[in-house]
Design a protein around this motif. Structure first.
Motif, PDB file in Angstrom:
ATOM      1  N   GLU A  61     -36.869 -38.989  22.578  1.00 53.78           N
ATOM      2  CA  GLU A  61     -35.943 -39.641  22.020  1.00 53.78           C
ATOM      3  C   GLU A  61     -35.659 -39.394  20.611  1.00 53.78           C
ATOM      4  OE1 GLU A  61     -35.726 -43.654  23.181  1.00 53.78           O
ATOM      5  OE2 GLU A  61     -33.809 -44.044  22.977  1.00 53.78           O
ATOM      6  N   ARG A  73     -40.818 -39.857  13.297  1.00 52.44           N
ATOM      7  CA  ARG A  73     -39.170 -40.426  12.930  1.00 52.44           C
ATOM      8  C   ARG A  73     -38.547 -40.000  11.123  1.00 52.44           C
ATOM      9  NH1 ARG A  73     -41.666 -45.943  14.775  1.00 52.44           N
ATOM     10  NH2 ARG A  73     -40.639 -45.861  16.448  1.00 52.44           N
ATOM     11  N   ASP A  79     -31.040 -37.908  24.745  1.00 53.06           N
ATOM     12  CA  ASP A  79     -30.356 -38.908  25.311  1.00 53.06           C
ATOM     13  C   ASP A  79     -30.637 -38.992  26.537  1.00 53.06           C
ATOM     14  OD1 ASP A  79     -28.958 -41.091  26.074  1.00 53.06           O
ATOM     15  OD2 ASP A  79     -26.377 -39.874  25.766  1.00 53.06           O
ATOM     16  N   PHE A  96     -34.114 -28.178  18.193  1.00 51.45           N
ATOM     17  CA  PHE A  96     -34.056 -28.100  17.488  1.00 51.45           C
ATOM     18  C   PHE A  96     -34.857 -27.041  16.624  1.00 51.45           C
ATOM     19  CE2 PHE A  96     -37.645 -29.893  14.184  1.00 51.45           C
ATOM     20  CZ  PHE A  96     -36.412 -31.764  13.794  1.00 51.45           C
ATOM     21  N   THR A  98     -35.791 -30.620  24.266  1.00 51.96           N
ATOM     22  CA  THR A  98     -35.640 -30.796  22.699  1.00 51.96           C
ATOM     23  C   THR A  98     -36.302 -30.531  21.564  1.00 51.96           C
ATOM     24  OG1 THR A  98     -35.013 -33.202  24.068  1.00 51.96           O
ATOM     25  CG2 THR A  98     -35.276 -33.374  21.502  1.00 51.96           C
ATOM     26  N   GLY A 119     -33.934 -36.877  18.965  1.00 53.44           N
ATOM     27  CA  GLY A 119     -32.556 -36.287  19.302  1.00 53.44           C
ATOM     28  C   GLY A 119     -32.221 -37.202  20.225  1.00 53.44           C
ATOM     29  N   ALA A 121     -37.450 -36.380  12.135  1.00 55.32           N
ATOM     30  CA  ALA A 121     -36.551 -36.447  12.600  1.00 55.32           C
ATOM     31  C   ALA A 121     -35.610 -36.156  12.225  1.00 55.32           C
ATOM     32  CB  ALA A 121     -36.580 -37.111  14.630  1.00 55.32           C
ATOM     33  N   LYS A 122     -35.639 -37.208  10.649  1.00 59.99           N
ATOM     34  CA  LYS A 122     -34.419 -37.645  10.167  1.00 59.99           C
ATOM     35  C   LYS A 122     -34.560 -36.908   8.935  1.00 59.99           C
ATOM     36  CE  LYS A 122     -32.927 -41.727   7.177  1.00 59.99           C
ATOM     37  NZ  LYS A 122     -32.923 -42.976   6.925  1.00 59.99           N
TER      38      LYS A 122
END
Lengths: 389, 389
Positions: B307, B210, B312, B332, B328, B310, B213-214
């Motif tokens: 997910e 997480r 959907d 990225f 994904t 990012g 990803a952020k």
């Protein structure tokens, strides 16, 4: 080391059989008191000193594991006075510098997380308050978290120990951040076991809270639900890793006099010959009032916790965070048949001064509240906790 | 212990000043090689044996920390042959039973997580493969994760070390579960450092993912973004706690020959006089192919990872989990200007047999792939990784 109830049950038998099978010489002490006192700690310490053991195995809930930590500590430091290591200001809070023996903790309840922490809590009889010993040195060497051990827990023990996990997670996630504690200790050896919330304890607190939200009700309602009981057993350890490092605050600080001043309350499902307020119950009854009080400091964390516990926060206002979390907790507790506040376990308004007085020495935890509190604040929190629904 | 680039920079100066201030007698070794070899390990080991040090401080990226672990190990076990502790089947993989000296690790990159693990990786020059030493005994005593140390990292070092974090998280979350490894070791001392995915490593893997990803893109693009760089520095340690316990699998297993067989690739932003494929780059280039291959075993975990990164997934079908995660990842990597596959760093189809041959001895990690793989599978994975976009 275990208690009389457990000494005939499978978790203890498994340990005795294993020790016997591998030819390890051992003695069993099963005189641990549920919700231990200074006297019961001293009895175990005396036994440990005499036995000169090479290692300890504690099989039980927090009472057993905490008693074993104390026995190991004082048997390893035989010239110390009992008060030397008891938390200040009640005791001297001396740092532990002696090496302890290995301690293997086998938790049989899903609440205390004691297998992961450097804390041992007891009732100080003369002072009628709960206090403890807190040092990383007394942390067990190893925890064996076997979910099968929790399958025989009665319903209220699952509930009350689960409430302890809930409060460990909520309190450590909302505790004063580690970089806002002051003053700094003059030497790292004087650092408290409870350091304040931090990026690592946050991971454990949130993870444990998500498990509680998903599994606690199932674990209470259905003793056959292995997934739920196993998950809560892990949640107990996970929350323990978090709060054992970050600390807890007002629910725990206020719980010690609630337990220590117990009148005639005899909880269902506890097979003991004395009155007691189970630790998890004493902690959770003030939680709605406490989080309504603390939310103004980190409202977004309070709102996040409410959402994890099932609140719909899509249209919530940040300034309502405390009320939203408090309402969410009340609903959660009501659904689980929790006694309706401190009044339901025997307290009245007249007891509030004594409850406040018993909270004041719990600085080790109350100082970790994100919002400082006066005696009047504590009075108001106890009063608001008399009736929940 | 550090490398020549770092020896003049603030992180090393801070340590030297602190040691001097407190009157601690020390020597500095700054001859660590970036992407170390058996020769560079042996040079550091010789230095450590001669110095008879009481403790070690490693300041640098994974190369420095890993070299320091090896120096500490062999100086503490001076009669051991170098191969004794090297991973089987290349070395003898003996368990470490000697006590090591304290090692304080101060990471200056945000990728390896080496400060949290019991693993030290090096290039075995004669065999042209990367291998390592893996034992909980070589884990640093303490890690000091100071985010200021990452502010001076050049862009590609942030990117490549961040890819290592990404793969640590993804591989450990999808690794073979701890209770599906077989055969069981005959004695706990023979347990591998990498135990398979488990409820504790899962917490760290997801949490680190997480954060990646952020924050990874922000950390790469803006060296002034302290929040992003500090978060990635913590993510590196968090993912390290996870994979250091669960292990990694095919991206890492296949990365070792990709690095070991390097031709003339000279990456931007690395100030070294030899060709090298940075570790994080060698790991991430095969990730789309690897997760498309492994997804059939735990598709829901692959979908969850997609997910978090990012994608959907509201209308996703579980059987497409691998393709969705692979796509994904490609997006990225494309956004971050990553070389277009193995072809872009100098490999062609003709190299595949050698790359496969270099992967086969990496059983320590390849066995943790949730899906077993044949030589043909490995060939296909390398081929699918030649071009990404």
């Amino acid at each position: 080391m275990t208690d009389k109830n457990l000494s005939q049950l499978p978790p203890v038998n498994a340990v005795l059989n294993s020790l016997t099978k591998y030819g390890i010489n051992f003695q069993m002490y099963d005189n641990v008191r549920v919700e231990p006192t200074d006297h019961s700690f001293l009895d175990a310490i005396k036994y440990a000193k005499k036995g000169e053991f090479d290692a300890y195995v504690a099989v039980g809930g927090g009472s057993v594991i905490d008693t074993c930590k104390a026995a190991n500590l004082y048997a390893s430091s035989p010239t110390s006075d009992f008060l030397d290591y008891v938390n200040a200001p009640i005791g001297k809070g001396k740092p532990v510098t002696v090496p302890l023996k290995p301690l293997i903790a086998v938790p049989t309840t899903a609440g205390t997380g004691s297998e992961t922490t450097g804390v041992a809590i007891f009732d100080f009889k003369e002072l009628k308050i709960k206090t403890g010993i807190a040092s990383r040195a007394i942390k067990p060497t190893l925890g064996i978290i076997d979910p099968l051990h929790t399958l025989s827990m009665p319903e209220r023990i699952v509930a009350n120990s689960g409430f302890d996990v809930l409060c460990h997670a909520l309190e450590s996630y909302t505790a004063l951040p580690y970089n806002m504690r002051s003053p700094c200790p003059s030497n790292p050896i004087n650092r408290p076991a409870y350091q304040g919330s931090n990026p690592i304890s946050d991971v454990w607190a949130l993870h444990a809270l998500r498990i509680v939200a998903k599994y606690l009700k199932r674990a209470i309602r259905n003793p056959e639900d292995r997934e739920a009981r196993a998950s809560m057993h892990l949640a107990s350890a996970f929350a323990g890793i978090g709060f054992g490092n970050a600390g807890v605050h007002l629910c725990h600080g206020m719980s010690y006099p609630i337990s220590g001043l117990v009148k005639n309350y005899k909880p269902k499902d506890y097979n003991v010959d004395h009155s007691l307020v189970p630790h998890g119950l004493s902690v959770v009854l003030t939680s709605p009032a406490v989080f309504a009080f603390t939310a103004q400091i980190h409202p977004e964390r309070h709102l996040e916790a409410a959402e994890i516990l099932g609140a719909d926060i899509r249209t919530a206002r940040i300034k309502d965070a405390g009320f939203i979390l408090a309402d969410t907790l009340r609903k959660f507790l009501f659904d689980l048949n929790v006694d309706d506040g401190l009044a339901a376990i025997g307290y009245s308004k007249a007891d509030i001064p004594a409850l406040v007085k018993g909270t004041l020495p719990q600085e080790r935890v109350t100082k970790l509240s994100p919002r400082p509190q006066t005696e009047e604040d504590l009075s108001a929190l106890f009063e608001a906790s008399m009736k929940l629904y």
